[in-house]
Design a protein around this motif. Structure first.
Motif, PDB file in Angstrom:
ATOM      1  N   ARG A 123      18.881   9.402  -7.065  1.00  0.00           N
ATOM      2  CA  ARG A 123      19.398   8.510  -6.016  1.00  0.00           C
ATOM      3  C   ARG A 123      19.500   9.233  -4.668  1.00  0.00           C
ATOM      4  N   ALA A 124      19.958  10.489  -4.718  1.00  0.00           N
ATOM      5  CA  ALA A 124      20.111  11.243  -3.461  1.00  0.00           C
ATOM      6  C   ALA A 124      18.742  11.538  -2.846  1.00  0.00           C
ATOM      7  N   VAL A 125      17.772  11.920  -3.674  1.00  0.00           N
ATOM      8  CA  VAL A 125      16.450  12.242  -3.133  1.00  0.00           C
ATOM      9  C   VAL A 125      15.807  10.992  -2.525  1.00  0.00           C
ATOM     10  N   ARG A 126      15.918   9.861  -3.234  1.00  0.00           N
ATOM     11  CA  ARG A 126      15.414   8.603  -2.685  1.00  0.00           C
ATOM     12  C   ARG A 126      16.039   8.290  -1.329  1.00  0.00           C
ATOM     13  N   GLU A 127      17.359   8.479  -1.261  1.00  0.00           N
ATOM     14  CA  GLU A 127      18.090   8.171  -0.030  1.00  0.00           C
ATOM     15  C   GLU A 127      17.664   9.106   1.110  1.00  0.00           C
ATOM     16  N   VAL A 128      17.500  10.398   0.801  1.00  0.00           N
ATOM     17  CA  VAL A 128      17.071  11.342   1.840  1.00  0.00           C
ATOM     18  C   VAL A 128      15.680  10.941   2.349  1.00  0.00           C
ATOM     19  N   CYS A 129      14.768  10.593   1.440  1.00  0.00           N
ATOM     20  CA  CYS A 129      13.424  10.158   1.847  1.00  0.00           C
ATOM     21  C   CYS A 129      13.537   8.932   2.762  1.00  0.00           C
ATOM     22  N   LYS A 130      14.419   8.008   2.371  1.00  0.00           N
ATOM     23  CA  LYS A 130      14.597   6.784   3.148  1.00  0.00           C
ATOM     24  C   LYS A 130      15.164   7.089   4.546  1.00  0.00           C
ATOM     25  N   LEU A 131      16.173   7.969   4.595  1.00  0.00           N
ATOM     26  CA  LEU A 131      16.780   8.322   5.883  1.00  0.00           C
ATOM     27  C   LEU A 131      15.759   8.973   6.808  1.00  0.00           C
ATOM     28  N   VAL A 132      14.950   9.870   6.230  1.00  0.00           N
ATOM     29  CA  VAL A 132      13.950  10.574   7.029  1.00  0.00           C
ATOM     30  C   VAL A 132      12.908   9.585   7.558  1.00  0.00           C
ATOM     31  N   GLN A 133      12.484   8.660   6.670  1.00  0.00           N
ATOM     32  CA  GLN A 133      11.494   7.662   7.085  1.00  0.00           C
ATOM     33  C   GLN A 133      11.997   6.808   8.238  1.00  0.00           C
ATOM     34  N   LEU A 183      11.264  32.524  -3.811  1.00  0.00           N
ATOM     35  CA  LEU A 183      11.512  31.254  -4.499  1.00  0.00           C
ATOM     36  C   LEU A 183      10.486  30.205  -4.054  1.00  0.00           C
ATOM     37  N   THR A 184       9.900  29.482  -5.020  1.00  0.00           N
ATOM     38  CA  THR A 184       8.935  28.431  -4.681  1.00  0.00           C
ATOM     39  C   THR A 184       9.607  27.350  -3.836  1.00  0.00           C
ATOM     40  N   HIS A 185       8.948  26.986  -2.754  1.00  0.00           N
ATOM     41  CA  HIS A 185       9.445  25.914  -1.905  1.00  0.00           C
ATOM     42  C   HIS A 185       8.305  24.930  -1.730  1.00  0.00           C
ATOM     43  N   THR A 186       8.507  23.698  -2.188  1.00  0.00           N
ATOM     44  CA  THR A 186       7.429  22.720  -2.192  1.00  0.00           C
ATOM     45  C   THR A 186       7.740  21.577  -1.246  1.00  0.00           C
ATOM     46  N   THR A 187       6.753  21.198  -0.461  1.00  0.00           N
ATOM     47  CA  THR A 187       6.942  20.066   0.455  1.00  0.00           C
ATOM     48  C   THR A 187       7.015  18.766  -0.348  1.00  0.00           C
ATOM     49  N   VAL A 188       7.912  17.900   0.057  1.00  0.00           N
ATOM     50  CA  VAL A 188       8.089  16.611  -0.613  1.00  0.00           C
ATOM     51  C   VAL A 188       7.735  15.510   0.383  1.00  0.00           C
ATOM     52  N   LEU A 189       6.662  14.754   0.055  1.00  0.00           N
ATOM     53  CA  LEU A 189       6.215  13.720   0.989  1.00  0.00           C
ATOM     54  C   LEU A 189       6.821  12.355   0.678  1.00  0.00           C
ATOM     55  N   SER A 190       7.238  12.196  -0.584  1.00  0.00           N
ATOM     56  CA  SER A 190       7.799  10.909  -1.005  1.00  0.00           C
ATOM     57  C   SER A 190       8.614  11.146  -2.274  1.00  0.00           C
ATOM     58  N   PHE A 191       9.310  10.126  -2.742  1.00  0.00           N
ATOM     59  CA  PHE A 191      10.069  10.284  -3.974  1.00  0.00           C
ATOM     60  C   PHE A 191       9.125  10.557  -5.149  1.00  0.00           C
ATOM     61  N   ALA A 192       7.982   9.865  -5.167  1.00  0.00           N
ATOM     62  CA  ALA A 192       7.007  10.066  -6.261  1.00  0.00           C
ATOM     63  C   ALA A 192       6.537  11.522  -6.289  1.00  0.00           C
ATOM     64  N   ASP A 193       6.379  12.078  -5.114  1.00  0.00           N
ATOM     65  CA  ASP A 193       5.963  13.464  -4.966  1.00  0.00           C
ATOM     66  C   ASP A 193       7.024  14.412  -5.555  1.00  0.00           C
ATOM     67  N   PHE A 194       8.275  14.104  -5.238  1.00  0.00           N
ATOM     68  CA  PHE A 194       9.390  14.892  -5.768  1.00  0.00           C
ATOM     69  C   PHE A 194       9.376  14.858  -7.296  1.00  0.00           C
ATOM     70  N   ASP A 195       9.265  13.650  -7.849  1.00  0.00           N
ATOM     71  CA  ASP A 195       9.288  13.451  -9.298  1.00  0.00           C
ATOM     72  C   ASP A 195       8.194  14.245 -10.005  1.00  0.00           C
ATOM     73  N   LYS A 196       7.048  14.320  -9.352  1.00  0.00           N
ATOM     74  CA  LYS A 196       5.890  15.010  -9.913  1.00  0.00           C
ATOM     75  C   LYS A 196       6.209  16.494 -10.163  1.00  0.00           C
ATOM     76  N   HIS A 197       7.021  17.090  -9.299  1.00  0.00           N
ATOM     77  CA  HIS A 197       7.386  18.499  -9.482  1.00  0.00           C
ATOM     78  C   HIS A 197       8.639  18.666 -10.327  1.00  0.00           C
ATOM     79  N   PHE A 198       9.555  17.729 -10.154  1.00  0.00           N
ATOM     80  CA  PHE A 198      10.876  17.882 -10.767  1.00  0.00           C
ATOM     81  C   PHE A 198      10.856  17.586 -12.266  1.00  0.00           C
ATOM     82  N   VAL A 199      10.169  16.500 -12.665  1.00  0.00           N
ATOM     83  CA  VAL A 199      10.210  16.080 -14.065  1.00  0.00           C
ATOM     84  C   VAL A 199       9.668  17.157 -15.018  1.00  0.00           C
ATOM     85  N   PRO A 200       8.464  17.704 -14.777  1.00  0.00           N
ATOM     86  CA  PRO A 200       7.983  18.742 -15.712  1.00  0.00           C
ATOM     87  C   PRO A 200       8.903  19.964 -15.756  1.00  0.00           C
ATOM     88  N   ALA A 201       9.462  20.339 -14.617  1.00  0.00           N
ATOM     89  CA  ALA A 201      10.349  21.511 -14.587  1.00  0.00           C
ATOM     90  C   ALA A 201      11.616  21.240 -15.401  1.00  0.00           C
TER      91      ALA A 201
END
Ligand code: ADP
Ligand code: MG
Length: 373
Positions: A123-133, A183-201
């Motif tokens: 929910r927080a990541v979605r909201e941050v993406c929304k605020l930035v957009q 430490l790995t730092h990955t750019t997040v372009l959208s919530f789907a992008d975030f999920d792609k990195h977060f879920v497998p980890a």
């Protein structure tokens, strides 16, 4: 070249409180166990009570910034405890949300949740993406979002986005920002992008936990969301960090009979949680003494995002069943420094003394009597 604008007030004495919320999960009756009912219950939106083990006809009442009862939804927890602090990270300020409490009390449910009941993190990541957009274009700044995901296990800092990572160092720069080189730092372009990195980890971490015997309840999982904004004209740059932390279980592992490696882990877990409690205490009591951030990896890492000018929320998760009783008590004592003993039975209790059944009176308790001689 981008010019860095220090946004923290560095060594200034100003410290802000850690807001404390408590969330009670629903009672889970086991069919094969005798049903003793709950030992904790909510009173209202800020107070709860737990049976006093010294005297079951009394309850101990605690007061918090927020109390979330067992019917509280994931959405309500997010709206009241997390959403209000998110706009700050778009303004170069830092924030942290952490879930504290014994294993089984609902920390992962609160932070991560499930696909049907998503928790604070999605929910927080979605909201941050929304605020930035919604910001882009209009205000003269360009925004970018990035993520890191790490674990502190046995006082070692491990990169969850890079398998087989080694213990990473924690450093502080001239502006008192905490950083982890390597430490790995990955750019997040959208919530789907975030999920792609977060879920497998996250899956990796949970799989390892079954192999390594509950490792996930013995380590702190820390998601970092970073928002960098750059002013188009001046190239001024500000960075805001949000830490979302699923802490190790707060239960006393010495009491649960752990040995060997388990005991070593317990020591490490106890060190960082113990230091966290000292840090939160020191911030919330407003005493001018040194805040002991450097005493553990967890608090060192959170140093620039906990207290100071940062916005912090601790969600203490508790469970209502009797088997959690002492862990609940110690979690509540960590979360609240003041409590009130109330001479009011939780459920009408009777005390059995050989051959006589006595219903305790208020006078008995006030006089400290334990029944007729
Ligand atoms: P922890 O991470 O603190 O060890 P979990 O989040 O894994 O605890 O919760 C333990 C169990 O209780 C899980 O099955 C979880 O789905 C369930 N649970 C926790 N909190 C709630 C809640 N508020 N509502 C419904 N189920 C919950
Ligand atoms: Mg968990």
């Amino acid at each position: 070249m981008a010019q860095r604008v220090p946004i923290s007030d560095g060594g200034a004495k100003k410290t802000s409180r850690v807001r404390v919320a408590v969330r009670l999960r629903p009672y889970m009756a086991k069919p094969d166990e005798k049903d003793e009912g709950p030992c904790v219950r909510g009173v209202d939106s800020q107070n709860l009570e737990i049976i006093n083990w010294r005297n079951a006809t009394e309850t101990v009442k605690y007061h918090f910034d927020v109390f979330h009862g067992e019917k509280t939804t994931q959405q309500e927890v997010f709206l009241s405890s997390v959403k209000p602090i998110l706009p700050h990270i778009l303004n170069g300020q830092n924030a942290s949300v952490f879930a504290y409490g014994p294993t089984g009390a609902g920390k992962t449910h609160t932070m991560l949740g499930s696909s049907e009941q998503p928790g604070v993190i999605p929910r927080a990541v979605r909201e941050v993406c929304k605020l930035v957009q919604s910001k882009n274009e209009e205000d003269g700044w360009d925004y970018s979002i990035g993520m890191s995901y790490l674990e502190i296990y046995n006082e070692k800092v491990l990169d969850l986005l890079s398998p087989n990572s080694q213990d990473l160092p924690i450093r502080e720069d001239k502006e008192k920002n905490i950083l982890i080189p390597g430490l790995t730092h990955t750019t997040v372009l959208s919530f789907a992008d975030f999920d792609k990195h977060f879920v497998p980890a996250t899956l990796n971490r949970t799989t390892a936990s079954t192999k390594l015997n509950q490792r996930s309840s013995r380590s702190h999982a820390i998601l970092l969301i970073k928002v960098v904004r750059t002013q188009r004209v001046s190239h001024r740059q500000q960075t805001g960090k949000l830490y979302l932390v699923d802490l190790a279980g707060s239960e006393d592992n010495r009491r649960t009979g752990n040995q060997g490696i388990r005991l070593k882990e317990s020591g490490a877990i106890n060190l960082s949680l113990f230091t966290l409690s000292k840090v939160v205490d020191s911030l919330n009591s407003g005493t001018s003494g040194r805040v002991p951030y450097r005493d553990s990896k967890l608090t060192r890492l959170l140093q620039d995002s906990l207290g100071g000018s940062a916005h912090s929320v601790m969600i203490t998760n508790i469970a209502p069943e009797y088997k959690y009783y002492f862990d609940t008590f110690s979690a509540l004592n960590f979360a609240a420094k003041s409590k009130l003993i109330v001479n009011k039975p939780f459920t009408r209790e009777t005390v059995t003394i050989p051959n006589v059944q006595v219903k305790r009176t208020r006078e008995d308790q006030e006089a400290g009597c334990s029944g007729p001689e």
